[in-house]
Design an enzyme around this catalytic site. Structure first.
Site, short mmCIF file in Angstrom:
data_model
loop_
_atom_site.label_atom_id
_atom_site.label_comp_id
_atom_site.label_asym_id
_atom_site.label_seq_id
_atom_site.Cartn_x
_atom_site.Cartn_y
_atom_site.Cartn_z
N ARG A 1 0.83 -1.20 0.00
CA ARG A 1 0.00 0.00 0.00
C ARG A 1 0.87 1.25 0.00
O ARG A 1 0.52 2.29 -0.55
CB ARG A 1 -0.94 0.01 1.21
CG ARG A 1 -1.77 1.31 1.31
CD ARG A 1 -2.87 1.18 2.34
NE ARG A 1 -2.39 0.90 3.67
CZ ARG A 1 -1.94 1.84 4.52
NH1 ARG A 1 -1.89 3.11 4.16
NH2 ARG A 1 -1.53 1.50 5.72
N TYR B 1 -16.13 14.93 -18.30
CA TYR B 1 -16.57 13.56 -18.03
C TYR B 1 -17.58 13.55 -16.88
O TYR B 1 -17.36 14.16 -15.83
CB TYR B 1 -15.36 12.70 -17.68
CG TYR B 1 -15.66 11.34 -17.12
CD1 TYR B 1 -16.53 10.47 -17.77
CD2 TYR B 1 -15.07 10.93 -15.94
CE1 TYR B 1 -16.80 9.21 -17.25
CE2 TYR B 1 -15.33 9.67 -15.40
CZ TYR B 1 -16.20 8.82 -16.06
OH TYR B 1 -16.46 7.58 -15.54
#
Length: 373
Positions: free
Chosen positions: A39, A92
């Protein structure tokens, strides 16, 4: 026996080993010297970030689990609760949905800027306005933003310019060189290019912002997986070749559609009739990408008939793969907008968006001809 692979292996591991406490301290004292937990970073994600950063001419980049995660990270790099964001109206639908539905819950407000007003932001700027989010080529109407002029206007009001460069790719336009503060991508699209990866990337022009993006990525868990990173790096290697072929095919298709009696309008920057054609030539290194939209009659059954008949342009609500596809903005990417917003933007029943791939262009033209006729 020493093994020195030419291609970076896939580091499919969630965690990395330490021999002792000294190695642990080295990790914290010398950033980038070791890996701890995927991570926080892994070799495959870092390789992809470095390559995209180099292409965009940035000072640092992070890669994320999707293009939406990239937009989220870019906004959080500059904003906190109480701040205000400007967003190009012609954008978008997922970007506007994120701002409206989620970032508003975090106390970040938004105002939308019509394309015609992008270079006169003063009436919309508030004391808490931090940035403008815009696209190099807008989705789905392919309007081209003058990024140098836009950056000058933003900086005159103390704003940062965040540019979604997905439709162009860094092969066509490099927003940071034109004054943008962040350039971001849905890596899912042209950078990866094969419709088999979901990923995003954010590239910064300032080292402090790059560090902030890394922090956001780690704390929010936006990091891209090793396998997705490796696939995206593989796709990236052919980006220049693919963009040339996408652009060549798209221009031929746009010229064909512009002359077809059933097509009312074609939106493609490569056509000389496009309102920003000259800007697209100057800003785009002579390439215009593989995205376009066109207008059929505002008749849903007519659009359905076209979609059913087409064999080389399957209805798949994404874009930029090596295989061609089509999408329907009214029902997919811009579905969350109100009817009034859709109408104001020109997103009507007859609007179809094409993603032109790299197949033999003669096959694409033949398919469009039979589907339209």
């Amino acid at each position: 026996m020493e093994i020195t692979p030419k291609i970076t292996p896939i580091y499919q591991t969630s965690v990395f080993k330490f021999a002792d406490l000294n190695e642990l301290e080295q990790y914290f004292d010398e950033p980038g010297s070791r890996y701890l937990y995927s991570r926080n970073g892994n070799p495959n994600a870092d390789e992809l970030a470095e390559k995209i950063n180099h292409l965009e001419g940035g000072v640092g980049a992070v890669v994320t689990g999707s293009g939406m995660a990239a937009i989220f990270a870019a906004i959080l790099a500059y904003c906190q609760a109480g701040d205000h964001v400007l967003c190009a109206a012609d954008i978008y639908g997922g970007s506007s949905a994120l701002l409206n539905a989620e970032l508003s819950r975090m106390g970040i407000t938004v105002a939308y800027v019509p394309f015609e007003q992008l270079y006169d932001l003063k009436p919309l700027v508030q004391p808490t306005t931090r940035l403008l989010l815009a696209e190099t080529m807008s989705n789905p109407l392919l309007r081209v933003a003058d990024l140098r002029r836009l950056a000058t206007e933003c900086h005159a009001h103390g704003l940062k310019l965040v540019v979604d460069n997905t439709f162009a790719s860094p092969v066509i336009t490099r927003p940071l060189e034109l004054g943008a503060d962040i350039s971001l991508h849905s890596v899912t699209k042209y950078i990866s290019g094969h419709s088999d990866v979901t990923a995003g990337a954010v590239v910064a022009a300032d080292p402090e912002v790059a560090a902030r993006l890394k922090q956001i990525s780690v704390f929010y868990g936006l990091t891209l997986s090793p396998m997705e990173s490796w696939l995206a790096v593989r796709g990236l290697k052919t980006l220049r070749l693919r963009m040339r072929e996408h652009s060549y095919n798209a221009l031929v298709v746009a010229q064909f559609l512009a002359e077809h009696p059933r097509v009312r309008q074609v939106n493609y920057p490569g056509l000389e009739s496009h309102p920003q054609h000259a800007l697209a030539v100057e800003q785009g290194a002579g390439l215009f990408g593989g995205m376009m939209s066109f207008l059929l009659a505002d008749d849903a059954e007519g659009v359905n008939s076209f979609m059913r008949r087409s064999q080389r342009f399957p209805f798949a609500p994404s874009l930029a793969g090596v295989d061609s596809s089509l999408s329907y903005p009214l029902g997919t990417s811009h579905r969350s907008l109100t009817a009034e917003q859709q109408q104001a933007l020109g997103i009507t029943v007859g609007l179809v968006r094409l993603s032109v791939g790299i197949e033999p262009v003669e096959d694409l033209l033949a398919d469009l001809a039979q589907a339209l006729d």
